[in-house]
Design a protein around this motif. Sequence first.
Motif, short mmCIF file in Angstrom:
data_model
loop_
_atom_site.label_atom_id
_atom_site.label_comp_id
_atom_site.label_asym_id
_atom_site.label_seq_id
_atom_site.Cartn_x
_atom_site.Cartn_y
_atom_site.Cartn_z
N SER A 111 53.04 -9.44 -73.26
CA SER A 111 52.77 -9.58 -74.69
C SER A 111 51.49 -8.85 -75.09
O SER A 111 51.34 -8.48 -76.25
N ASP A 112 50.59 -8.59 -74.14
CA ASP A 112 49.37 -7.83 -74.45
C ASP A 112 49.63 -6.33 -74.45
O ASP A 112 48.86 -5.56 -75.03
N LEU A 113 50.68 -5.90 -73.77
CA LEU A 113 50.99 -4.47 -73.69
C LEU A 113 51.73 -4.04 -74.94
O LEU A 113 52.50 -4.80 -75.51
N ASN A 114 51.50 -2.79 -75.32
CA ASN A 114 52.17 -2.27 -76.49
C ASN A 114 53.49 -1.63 -76.07
O ASN A 114 53.54 -0.46 -75.75
N VAL A 115 54.54 -2.43 -76.02
CA VAL A 115 55.83 -1.94 -75.55
C VAL A 115 56.84 -1.98 -76.69
O VAL A 115 57.07 -3.04 -77.26
N PRO A 116 57.43 -0.85 -77.04
CA PRO A 116 58.35 -0.86 -78.17
C PRO A 116 59.70 -1.52 -77.85
O PRO A 116 60.34 -2.06 -78.72
N ASN A 117 60.10 -1.45 -76.58
CA ASN A 117 61.46 -1.89 -76.26
C ASN A 117 61.53 -3.39 -75.99
O ASN A 117 61.44 -3.85 -74.87
N MET A 118 61.72 -4.15 -77.06
CA MET A 118 61.76 -5.60 -76.97
C MET A 118 63.03 -6.09 -76.28
O MET A 118 63.11 -7.22 -75.82
N TYR A 119 64.02 -5.20 -76.23
CA TYR A 119 65.35 -5.56 -75.72
C TYR A 119 65.30 -6.18 -74.32
O TYR A 119 66.08 -7.06 -74.00
N PHE A 120 64.36 -5.69 -73.49
CA PHE A 120 64.32 -6.12 -72.10
C PHE A 120 63.53 -7.41 -71.88
O PHE A 120 63.48 -7.91 -70.78
N ARG A 121 62.90 -7.89 -72.95
CA ARG A 121 62.00 -9.03 -72.76
C ARG A 121 62.76 -10.35 -72.63
O ARG A 121 63.66 -10.63 -73.40
N SER A 122 62.36 -11.14 -71.65
CA SER A 122 62.85 -12.51 -71.65
C SER A 122 61.80 -13.37 -70.98
O SER A 122 61.06 -12.91 -70.12
N SER A 123 61.72 -14.59 -71.44
CA SER A 123 60.77 -15.54 -70.89
C SER A 123 61.54 -16.42 -69.91
O SER A 123 62.54 -17.03 -70.28
#
Length: 228
Positions: free
Chosen positions: A172-184
């Motif tokens: 969440s601190d990194l500036n990553v455009p591809n939110m698609y891959f994120r999961s908690s």
Amino acid sequence: MIYITGDTHGMIDWEKLNTTRFPEQKQLTKDDYLIILGDFGGVWGDDGEDRYVIKTYEKRNFTTLFIDGNHENHDLLDSFPVEEWHGGKIHKISDSVIHLMRGQIFEIDGKTFFTMGGAESTDKQYRKEGESWWAREMPSIEEYEEALDNLEMHGCKVDYILTHCAPEKTLSDLNVPNMYFRSSNKLTKFFDQLVPAVQFKDWYFGHYHFNSDLGKFHMLYSRIVEIT
Ligand SMILES: [Fe+2]
């Protein structure tokens, strides 16, 4: 020499390893290493393609090491015999293609590496279990326990941490455009707990198909980094 890069997905994302993009390999030998941070994709179960991918890595001027990502045939990986290599457990896929298993610590050229592959697929609803998705993409309770035991045995200190997904807070601190891959999930939260508990120089991870750095955290995709 040791180099690290991000996901290769079989032949889909391996152009970064050609001699134009990775000219350093011309000077390397099988005593040098390239580490792929998961989604290697060369043990997928499609015999012809797997054979071609592994044969191509065999011809390269380096030994290929990989941790597993989410997009691997985990059942097939698990079917390889477990061997001991440089202090940790591996699956030897071929002479110079080696799967570094979860929760292990390896000593390579005087440097220590903690490895913990796996990640949660955010596209699993579009995939079929046993064909294109495997429940073993996430670590078992035993693998988490083995990871903690091995870290403890090494005084909670390693040179490098290699994972497929990232600690949740780091992401969440990194500036990553591809939110698609994120999961908690349990694994990203486990990594959050390791950040303050383990001493390390650098943490490298793949999975998000983007290159980014934040202090000692490094997200790799197309980039190939030399460990010095
Ligand atoms: Fe991935």
